[in-house]
Motif scaffolding. Structure first.
Motif, PDB file in Angstrom:
ATOM      1  N   THR A  10      11.367 -38.205   6.713  1.00 57.16           N
ATOM      2  CA  THR A  10      10.349 -37.300   6.163  1.00 57.16           C
ATOM      3  C   THR A  10       9.478 -38.094   5.181  1.00 57.16           C
ATOM      4  N   ALA A  13       4.282 -40.338   6.477  1.00 54.76           N
ATOM      5  CA  ALA A  13       2.944 -40.935   6.318  1.00 54.76           C
ATOM      6  C   ALA A  13       2.820 -41.651   4.974  1.00 54.76           C
ATOM      7  N   GLN A  15       4.142 -44.264   1.591  1.00 56.53           N
ATOM      8  CA  GLN A  15       4.228 -45.720   1.476  1.00 56.53           C
ATOM      9  C   GLN A  15       5.639 -46.290   1.706  1.00 56.53           C
ATOM     10  N   LEU A  41       8.379 -36.658  10.109  1.00 51.21           N
ATOM     11  CA  LEU A  41       7.897 -35.381   9.542  1.00 51.21           C
ATOM     12  C   LEU A  41       7.013 -35.658   8.335  1.00 51.21           C
ATOM     13  N   ILE A  43       3.555 -33.383   6.063  1.00 47.41           N
ATOM     14  CA  ILE A  43       2.886 -32.081   5.966  1.00 47.41           C
ATOM     15  C   ILE A  43       1.602 -32.099   6.817  1.00 47.41           C
ATOM     16  N   MET A  46      -1.445 -34.404   6.508  1.00 47.84           N
ATOM     17  CA  MET A  46      -1.206 -35.847   6.707  1.00 47.84           C
ATOM     18  C   MET A  46      -1.085 -36.226   8.184  1.00 47.84           C
ATOM     19  N   GLY A  88      10.215 -37.723   1.835  1.00 50.84           N
ATOM     20  CA  GLY A  88       9.082 -36.889   1.389  1.00 50.84           C
ATOM     21  C   GLY A  88       9.495 -35.922   0.295  1.00 50.84           C
ATOM     22  N   ALA A  89       8.662 -35.816  -0.713  1.00 50.68           N
ATOM     23  CA  ALA A  89       8.919 -34.868  -1.808  1.00 50.68           C
ATOM     24  C   ALA A  89       7.594 -34.608  -2.503  1.00 50.68           C
ATOM     25  N   ILE A 108      10.904 -27.129  -1.205  1.00 55.09           N
ATOM     26  CA  ILE A 108      10.905 -28.032  -0.032  1.00 55.09           C
ATOM     27  C   ILE A 108      12.329 -28.208   0.509  1.00 55.09           C
ATOM     28  N   VAL A 129      16.002 -39.365  -0.718  1.00 49.68           N
ATOM     29  CA  VAL A 129      15.313 -40.413  -1.478  1.00 49.68           C
ATOM     30  C   VAL A 129      14.285 -39.783  -2.421  1.00 49.68           C
ATOM     31  N   GLY A 130      13.605 -38.760  -1.935  1.00 47.27           N
ATOM     32  CA  GLY A 130      12.542 -38.107  -2.710  1.00 47.27           C
ATOM     33  C   GLY A 130      13.077 -37.574  -4.027  1.00 47.27           C
ATOM     34  N   ALA A 133      16.063 -37.197  -6.776  1.00 50.17           N
ATOM     35  CA  ALA A 133      16.866 -37.361  -5.560  1.00 50.17           C
ATOM     36  C   ALA A 133      18.228 -36.663  -5.636  1.00 50.17           C
ATOM     37  N   LEU A 155      20.037 -41.675  -2.734  1.00 48.12           N
ATOM     38  CA  LEU A 155      19.867 -43.132  -2.840  1.00 48.12           C
ATOM     39  C   LEU A 155      19.945 -43.611  -4.281  1.00 48.12           C
ATOM     40  N   HIS A 187      19.759 -40.991 -10.474  1.00 48.44           N
ATOM     41  CA  HIS A 187      18.687 -41.964 -10.212  1.00 48.44           C
ATOM     42  C   HIS A 187      17.527 -41.620 -11.151  1.00 48.44           C
ATOM     43  N   SER A 241       4.349 -46.928  -6.844  1.00 50.72           N
ATOM     44  CA  SER A 241       5.796 -47.051  -7.066  1.00 50.72           C
ATOM     45  C   SER A 241       6.431 -47.968  -6.017  1.00 50.72           C
ATOM     46  N   SER A 242       7.676 -48.353  -6.302  1.00 51.35           N
ATOM     47  CA  SER A 242       8.420 -49.277  -5.428  1.00 51.35           C
ATOM     48  C   SER A 242       8.422 -48.751  -3.994  1.00 51.35           C
TER      49      SER A 242
HETATM   50  P1  NAX Z   1       4.184 -41.209  -1.058  1.00 49.00           P
HETATM   51  O1  NAX Z   1       3.457 -40.247  -1.927  1.00 49.00           O
HETATM   52  O2  NAX Z   1       3.505 -42.459  -0.605  1.00 49.00           O
HETATM   53  O3  NAX Z   1       4.679 -40.453   0.251  1.00 49.00           O
HETATM   54  C1  NAX Z   1       5.314 -39.213   0.203  1.00 49.00           C
HETATM   55  C2  NAX Z   1       5.019 -38.506   1.487  1.00 49.00           C
HETATM   56  O4  NAX Z   1       5.794 -37.318   1.509  1.00 49.00           O
HETATM   57  C3  NAX Z   1       3.555 -38.103   1.642  1.00 49.00           C
HETATM   58  O5  NAX Z   1       3.051 -38.543   2.879  1.00 49.00           O
HETATM   59  C4  NAX Z   1       3.620 -36.582   1.564  1.00 49.00           C
HETATM   60  O6  NAX Z   1       2.617 -35.936   2.323  1.00 49.00           O
HETATM   61  C5  NAX Z   1       5.014 -36.326   2.120  1.00 49.00           C
HETATM   62  N1  NAX Z   1       5.545 -34.996   1.851  1.00 49.00           N
HETATM   63  C6  NAX Z   1       5.345 -34.197   0.768  1.00 49.00           C
HETATM   64  N2  NAX Z   1       5.954 -33.020   0.951  1.00 49.00           N
HETATM   65  C7  NAX Z   1       6.571 -33.078   2.144  1.00 49.00           C
HETATM   66  C8  NAX Z   1       7.349 -32.168   2.883  1.00 49.00           C
HETATM   67  N3  NAX Z   1       7.612 -30.941   2.419  1.00 49.00           N
HETATM   68  N4  NAX Z   1       7.818 -32.544   4.092  1.00 49.00           N
HETATM   69  C9  NAX Z   1       7.541 -33.762   4.583  1.00 49.00           C
HETATM   70  N5  NAX Z   1       6.794 -34.662   3.941  1.00 49.00           N
HETATM   71  C10 NAX Z   1       6.314 -34.325   2.731  1.00 49.00           C
HETATM   72  O7  NAX Z   1       5.545 -41.524  -1.817  1.00 49.00           O
HETATM   73  P2  NAX Z   1       6.568 -42.728  -1.618  1.00 49.00           P
HETATM   74  O8  NAX Z   1       6.151 -43.862  -2.476  1.00 49.00           O
HETATM   75  O9  NAX Z   1       6.771 -42.968  -0.176  1.00 49.00           O
HETATM   76  O10 NAX Z   1       7.869 -42.117  -2.305  1.00 49.00           O
HETATM   77  C11 NAX Z   1       8.551 -41.027  -1.747  1.00 49.00           C
HETATM   78  C12 NAX Z   1       9.587 -40.470  -2.688  1.00 49.00           C
HETATM   79  O11 NAX Z   1      10.590 -41.445  -2.983  1.00 49.00           O
HETATM   80  C13 NAX Z   1       9.038 -40.047  -4.060  1.00 49.00           C
HETATM   81  O12 NAX Z   1       9.604 -38.792  -4.398  1.00 49.00           O
HETATM   82  C14 NAX Z   1       9.565 -41.124  -4.989  1.00 49.00           C
HETATM   83  O13 NAX Z   1       9.669 -40.655  -6.311  1.00 49.00           O
HETATM   84  C15 NAX Z   1      10.896 -41.402  -4.369  1.00 49.00           C
HETATM   85  N6  NAX Z   1      11.566 -42.669  -4.726  1.00 49.00           N
HETATM   86  C16 NAX Z   1      12.916 -42.652  -4.828  1.00 49.00           C
HETATM   87  C17 NAX Z   1      13.657 -43.791  -5.038  1.00 49.00           C
HETATM   88  C18 NAX Z   1      15.139 -43.745  -5.111  1.00 49.00           C
HETATM   89  O14 NAX Z   1      15.725 -44.808  -5.365  1.00 49.00           O
HETATM   90  N7  NAX Z   1      15.820 -42.624  -4.939  1.00 49.00           N
HETATM   91  C19 NAX Z   1      12.989 -45.101  -5.233  1.00 49.00           C
HETATM   92  C20 NAX Z   1      11.602 -45.139  -4.712  1.00 49.00           C
HETATM   93  C21 NAX Z   1      10.795 -43.886  -4.889  1.00 49.00           C
HETATM   94  O15 NAX Z   1      10.257 -43.877  -6.185  1.00 49.00           O
END
Ligand code: NAX
Length: 332
Positions: A10, A13, A15, A41, A43, A46, A88-89, A108, A129-130, A133, A155, A187, A241-242
């Motif tokens: 999820t 799309a 990073q 998956l 939204i 995207m 995704g979050a 969500i 991961v989101g 977490a 994670l 986390h 972010s990472s």
């Molecule tokens: P991005 O903002 O690049 O991508 C998130 C994607 O999730 C977007 O494409 C968005 O449209 C999608 N999304 C939002 N709501 C959704 C839903 N209901 N269903 C499906 N997709 C949905 O973020 P990215 O850098 O990829 O990070 C993703 C998540 O990982 C963030 O919440 C971030 O905080 C978290 N992280 C967690 C880490 C961990 O160690 N647990 C480390 C890395 C990261 O910071």
């Protein structure tokens, strides 16, 4: 060739997914002989971006990638999956308070929990991961009651990898010569990166990491702070972010769950059964070992110092508060 493993990602799309999808599809996680079916998956707004990701995956011409299913429909996304990587979050926007972020994410993960419950295989392995977490993982577990609680994780492997790399850099040794770094708790910046049980290979000799480092202040202060705030430091530098390191950590987490850890210890968020005095039912990061049967077991019998106890309790307190806040939205 065996049947494809069906893997849902999820936030597909986003990073992190951009690095993660390639690694999974080329065999970094499930092995070089295992075909993969990827479900992506995100939204609805995207979907055009996701089409581009699908095109790129096709253009990689990867031998293991059996098919790619992009969707904004949770019922399609969770259908018959073996592994759910929930990246995704709802991101934290400027001016948003922590409780608003929790509220948006509860919504969500409640909805995804219902979809998981209804459509996924009962053996599905779930990695959240989101952020936040740990708490998101508890919410989804709550709404997928037909899936065993042991199948849910969050994670903290990125934090473990960061800790391992800090020690390797400090001692001027390679990462593989640092073992048993532990992440306890959330986390978040309250996590406790613990070196008390870590061991290192220096000049062919295996010894406790703290003995090799010979710098108690570094271990108790600088090291802990660096690992706790590493995510923020990456954002500061990259203005994002990472992502690469997060994707790599997700691959490490899932590969170890799928194939087992052997003698190695790894850290992952799992639902506490009360080990080390951590409240039952919290999603808390522990040091674990995983068998080839994919059963996760907390490393038993570690001596916990007063210093460690305090830090483990502080991160536990934050998790209890997050859980109570999230579950109050569910009751409302
Ligand atoms: P991005 O903002 O690049 O991508 C998130 C994607 O999730 C977007 O494409 C968005 O449209 C999608 N999304 C939002 N709501 C959704 C839903 N209901 N269903 C499906 N997709 C949905 O973020 P990215 O850098 O990829 O990070 C993703 C998540 O990982 C963030 O919440 C971030 O905080 C978290 N992280 C967690 C880490 C961990 O160690 N647990 C480390 C890395 C990261 O910071």
């Amino acid at each position: 060739m065996s049947e494809p493993v069906k893997v849902l990602v999820t936030g597909a799309a986003g990073q992190i997914a951009y690095s993660l999808l390639y690694s999974i599809a080329k065999g970094d996680v499930f092995g070089e002989k295992q075909p993969i079916s990827l479900v992506l998956l995100d939204i609805e707004p995207m979907m055009a971006v996701l089409d581009g990701v699908v095109m790129e995956l096709q253009d990689c011409a990867l031998p293991l990638l059996a098919d790619v299913i992009p969707t904004a429909d949770e019922a399609v996304a969770f259908k018959d999956i073996d592994v759910a990587l929930l990246v995704g979050a709802q991101p934290r926007r400027q001016g948003m308070e922590r409780k608003d972020l929790l509220k948006a994410n509860v919504k969500i993960f409640k909805s995804q929990g219902a979809a998981l419950d209804a459509h996924a295989k009962k053996t599905v392995k779930v990695v959240v991961v989101g952020n936040p977490a740990n708490t998101n993982a508890l919410v989804i577990a709550q709404f997928a009651p037909s899936i065993p609680k042991e199948n849910f994780s969050c994670l903290t492997r990125l934090d473990q990898n960061r800790a391992q790399a800090q020690v390797a850099t400090k001692l001027g040794i390679s990462n593989e010569n640092v073992q048993r770094t532990i992440i306890w708790g959330n986390h978040s910046s309250t996590q406790f990166p613990d070196l008390a049980h870590a061991v290192v290979h220096v000049n062919g000799k295996l010894m406790p990491a703290q003995e090799a480092i010979k710098d108690d202040n570094w271990v108790k202060d600088e090291f802990i702070k660096t690992v706790q705030t590493r995510g923020g430091a990456v954002i500061q530098a990259r203005k994002l972010s990472s992502a690469m390191s997060a994707a790599k950590a997700i691959c490490d987490h899932v590969r170890d769950w799928w194939f087992g850890t052997g003698e190695r210890w790894v850290s992952m968020g799992i639902i506490s059964k009360g080990d080390y005095g951590i409240k039952e039912g919290l999603m808390y990061s522990f040091p674990v070992q995983i068998g080839t049967d994919r059963v996760v077991q907390v490393v038993p019998g570690l001596t916990i110092s007063n210093f460690a106890r305090e830090k483990m309790d502080a991160t536990q307190a934050e998790l209890i508060e997050e859980k109570d806040c999230a579950f109050s939205f569910l009751e409302a």
